[in-house]
Design a protein around this motif. Sequence first.
Motif, PDB file in Angstrom:
ATOM      1  N   ALA A 125      -3.636   3.840  -2.042  1.00 11.06           N
ATOM      2  CA  ALA A 125      -3.821   2.864  -3.118  1.00 11.06           C
ATOM      3  C   ALA A 125      -3.097   1.595  -2.696  1.00 11.06           C
ATOM      4  O   ALA A 125      -1.996   1.658  -2.135  1.00 11.06           O
ATOM      5  N   ALA A 132      -3.557  10.055  -7.995  1.00 15.02           N
ATOM      6  CA  ALA A 132      -3.642   8.774  -8.704  1.00 15.02           C
ATOM      7  C   ALA A 132      -2.300   8.392  -9.308  1.00 15.02           C
ATOM      8  O   ALA A 132      -1.851   7.242  -9.188  1.00 15.02           O
ATOM      9  N   ILE A 172     -11.484   9.856  -3.554  1.00 21.51           N
ATOM     10  CA  ILE A 172     -11.341   8.483  -4.074  1.00 21.51           C
ATOM     11  C   ILE A 172     -12.562   7.992  -4.844  1.00 21.51           C
ATOM     12  O   ILE A 172     -12.434   7.122  -5.698  1.00 21.51           O
ATOM     13  N   THR A 228       0.101   5.349  -7.683  1.00 29.61           N
ATOM     14  CA  THR A 228       0.276   4.165  -8.529  1.00 29.61           C
ATOM     15  C   THR A 228       1.704   4.026  -9.030  1.00 29.61           C
ATOM     16  O   THR A 228       2.205   2.906  -9.179  1.00 29.61           O
ATOM     17  N   PHE A 283     -13.202  -0.441  -1.848  1.00 27.27           N
ATOM     18  CA  PHE A 283     -12.722   0.717  -1.110  1.00 27.27           C
ATOM     19  C   PHE A 283     -13.069   0.650   0.368  1.00 27.27           C
ATOM     20  O   PHE A 283     -13.886  -0.151   0.814  1.00 27.27           O
ATOM     21  N   SER A 330       0.852  -1.187   0.000  1.00 21.19           N
ATOM     22  CA  SER A 330       0.000   0.000   0.000  1.00 21.19           C
ATOM     23  C   SER A 330       0.885   1.232   0.000  1.00 21.19           C
ATOM     24  O   SER A 330       1.991   1.214   0.547  1.00 21.19           O
ATOM     25  N   LYS A 389      -8.616   0.795  -2.802  1.00 22.38           N
ATOM     26  CA  LYS A 389      -8.345   2.196  -2.515  1.00 22.38           C
ATOM     27  C   LYS A 389      -8.986   2.558  -1.185  1.00 22.38           C
ATOM     28  O   LYS A 389      -9.918   1.882  -0.722  1.00 22.38           O
ATOM     29  N   VAL A 393      -6.454   5.356 -11.548  1.00 23.70           N
ATOM     30  CA  VAL A 393      -5.818   4.236 -10.846  1.00 23.70           C
ATOM     31  C   VAL A 393      -6.051   2.940 -11.616  1.00 23.70           C
ATOM     32  O   VAL A 393      -5.131   2.138 -11.815  1.00 23.70           O
TER      33      VAL A 393
END
Length: 208
Positions: A177, A70, A109, A74, A130, A40, A92, A118
């Motif tokens: 993320a 994003a 998000i 990522t 999420f 994460s 997320k 993402v």
Amino acid sequence: MQESLEQSDESIGLRKLVLYREVVFTEAGEAVVRPVQRASVAAVIRNPWVGSGPSADLSMEQARIAPVLAQLLTDRLITSVGGADEIEAFGKAAIVGTAGEIEHAGALIHTPYFGNLVREFLQGESIICFADTRAEAGETLIVPLWHKTHAATRSHYQTISARVPDAPRADEIVVIAAASTGPRPHPRIGDRMTDPVVTTETLEVVPS
């Protein structure tokens, strides 16, 4: 998206990034078929809406900040696990500080400015599962993951814990993320696509 990293950091009020990564080699005393990485990346940013009130329009800052997050998250997630093609499951999350609204977490998000990008960067197709909450600094959030292209693949239903010890401060938001390079260890509970039909009528014994 083309601005330098330093400019992006300043524009979104970024205070820190926190990367967590684990590799699972064994489960229940036996080696897994292949080691699975779970990771994460959390960004701690200034909440741009603190004090704005529940009728405030969130869209302008949402469109400005979410795409930067994003890409920022990522990029590091992909690097940490060895490439987007290695990732099989994603998720997320966001934690808003106590001076903010829970809607502020969702504004970053639960939006195509974040979720769609993402998904694209991680080469996925599924809706991204999420979690979000409002909490004081140091709160642990359990981030759910599922398969990035086949959401019904039950072997990839898993979670990862995310925590930043000093965040979010009251006027901050933590945006996360997360990803996994494989399924749970030794998955064997079937799949939604091949499960038998189960209803109260098909069961011989129905719990009362």
